[in-house]
Design a protein around this motif. Sequence first.
Motif, short mmCIF file in Angstrom:
data_model
loop_
_atom_site.label_atom_id
_atom_site.label_comp_id
_atom_site.label_asym_id
_atom_site.label_seq_id
_atom_site.Cartn_x
_atom_site.Cartn_y
_atom_site.Cartn_z
N PRO A 174 -6.17 -8.40 0.47
CA PRO A 174 -6.88 -7.25 -0.12
C PRO A 174 -7.49 -6.33 0.93
O PRO A 174 -7.54 -5.11 0.73
N VAL A 175 -7.95 -6.91 2.04
CA VAL A 175 -8.59 -6.08 3.08
C VAL A 175 -7.57 -5.10 3.66
O VAL A 175 -7.83 -3.89 3.77
N ILE A 176 -6.39 -5.62 4.01
CA ILE A 176 -5.36 -4.77 4.62
C ILE A 176 -4.83 -3.78 3.58
O ILE A 176 -4.75 -2.57 3.83
N TYR A 177 -4.49 -4.30 2.42
CA TYR A 177 -3.89 -3.47 1.36
C TYR A 177 -4.80 -2.28 1.01
O TYR A 177 -4.37 -1.13 1.02
N THR A 227 -2.07 0.55 -10.23
CA THR A 227 -2.85 0.08 -11.39
C THR A 227 -2.63 -1.42 -11.59
O THR A 227 -3.57 -2.15 -11.89
N LEU A 228 -1.39 -1.87 -11.40
CA LEU A 228 -1.09 -3.29 -11.58
C LEU A 228 -1.79 -4.16 -10.54
O LEU A 228 -2.23 -5.26 -10.83
N LEU A 229 -1.86 -3.65 -9.31
CA LEU A 229 -2.46 -4.45 -8.23
C LEU A 229 -3.98 -4.42 -8.22
O LEU A 229 -4.62 -5.29 -7.64
N GLU A 230 -4.54 -3.42 -8.88
CA GLU A 230 -6.00 -3.25 -8.85
C GLU A 230 -6.76 -4.49 -9.34
O GLU A 230 -7.65 -4.99 -8.63
N PRO A 231 -6.41 -5.03 -10.55
CA PRO A 231 -7.17 -6.21 -11.00
C PRO A 231 -6.97 -7.42 -10.08
O PRO A 231 -7.91 -8.20 -9.86
N ALA A 234 0.85 -1.21 0.00
CA ALA A 234 0.00 0.00 0.00
C ALA A 234 0.88 1.25 0.00
O ALA A 234 0.58 2.23 -0.68
N ALA A 235 1.98 1.19 0.76
CA ALA A 235 2.90 2.33 0.81
C ALA A 235 3.52 2.56 -0.57
O ALA A 235 3.59 3.71 -1.04
N VAL A 236 3.92 1.48 -1.22
CA VAL A 236 4.52 1.60 -2.56
C VAL A 236 3.46 2.10 -3.55
O VAL A 236 3.72 2.99 -4.36
N SER A 237 2.26 1.53 -3.47
CA SER A 237 1.18 1.91 -4.39
C SER A 237 0.79 3.37 -4.26
O SER A 237 0.43 4.02 -5.24
N SER A 238 0.82 3.88 -3.01
CA SER A 238 0.42 5.28 -2.81
C SER A 238 1.41 6.21 -3.50
O SER A 238 1.08 7.33 -3.85
N ARG A 239 2.61 5.73 -3.67
CA ARG A 239 3.67 6.56 -4.28
C ARG A 239 3.75 6.37 -5.79
O ARG A 239 3.98 7.31 -6.53
N PHE A 240 3.56 5.11 -6.24
CA PHE A 240 3.70 4.82 -7.67
C PHE A 240 2.36 4.34 -8.23
O PHE A 240 1.90 3.25 -7.89
N LYS A 241 1.78 5.16 -9.09
CA LYS A 241 0.46 4.84 -9.65
C LYS A 241 0.51 3.55 -10.47
O LYS A 241 -0.47 2.82 -10.52
#
Lengths: 189, 260
Positions: B138-141, B97-101, B86-93
Amino acid sequence: MIKLNNICKSFGEQRVLENLSLEIPDGGRVAVMGRSGAGKTTLLNIIMGLEKADSGEIALPENTTVGAVFQEDRLIEPLDAEANCRVVLKRGTDVSKTLERLGIGGELSKKPVSELSGGERRRVAIARAILSKPRLLILDEPFKGIDAATLPAVVGCVSKAAEGRTLILVTHSEDEAKALGCEIIKIDK
Amino acid sequence: MTNSTPQQDKIKKIIYKIAAAAFWIAVWEAIAVWVGNEIIICTPVAAFRRLLGLIGEPEFRSAVAFSSLRILCGFFSAFFSGIALAAVSSRFKLVRTLLEPITSVIKATPVASFIILAIIWFGSKNLSAFISFLMVFPVIYLSVLEGILSTDKKLTEMARVFGMGRARKLIYIYFPQVLPFLSSACSVALGLSWKSGVAAEVIGIPSGSVGEKLYRAKLYLETGDLLAWTAVIIFVSVCFEKLFMLLLKLIKRKAGVREK
């Protein structure tokens, strides 16, 4: 020396700054005045690097440290006044004397800032900015909400802390600008 | 009229809870007596007697340890990787986007499908760890990501202007913002990890697990065993949840986060 050359900034269709040029020598004190919406805060944000100008150039001396009182207090609500100052300072900096001088001493400095009045919170924001001993001090309507009885002491404290630093003040009050010994610059489109 | 003290209110609340539980146990007893068939439903007393019997058995502790270890392993892996990603995702869109699906697919897919796939891929021994990881991640992330993204921009700007270090930003700005999101995600995820982990064991039947005991109880129509093992799972799960939430509460208090 801070140099701004032909700075332009628009938000959508609305042009806020148009070809604004400004030079502030090291240790200079400038008060930016103008009607609401004239772009005073936008100008400060551009200088602080929080917003990008659409065009124009801005030059700040290398390694310029900035201390700011923002238009809003921007304090960390659950923390007390001392902790709010300490989070931006080097370890071991004495904050209590400055807070006391600004009227936030004793018990008041130990309360979460969320429990302080508007004027008290403003004084904490001022303390944080001046304690950081920056090369450039940016103050956006810093005395807003501070009662008349405490105002002279707070202005005096800020004026003393600004000695030897470059100061940019945004205000609607010429008296405040004069009290801090600022050169007044009016911006209006 | 007198106002009750907080202490009295607390005692009243406990009494109401006990009364509600007693009511439902009485309903259970009445149904068991009415049915009159221990294979279909045994009485609460019989289930409790069976529970005491189970605790005395040597296999009991090893089964509880086997399942707890794997389920908690899955939970903690999901907990830490969820926070980190989540920390990485908040910084790199791009990462977001990759983790969303992936998170959407995990959330929408029936857990049974994953269990069967995991049995085919890895066998059943560590199945519950994998499944609880999959359900918790997914819940935590998503919760932590939401917390980070909703961090007050004005405070992050203030930190930038004053040149606050990363550690201080993390402790004083991001932590208080993310902790309430993390704490509510954990209370959901903890229950989920036990439910999905045990369900995986019932399907995969890893030898020596609580799930295997439940499966055998079903196979031999031992309703008493089934209810006793269910009580054990609930007890262990609730104990862990309470302990973990207490820990989070202490961290929240230390970080100065107010309870809503």
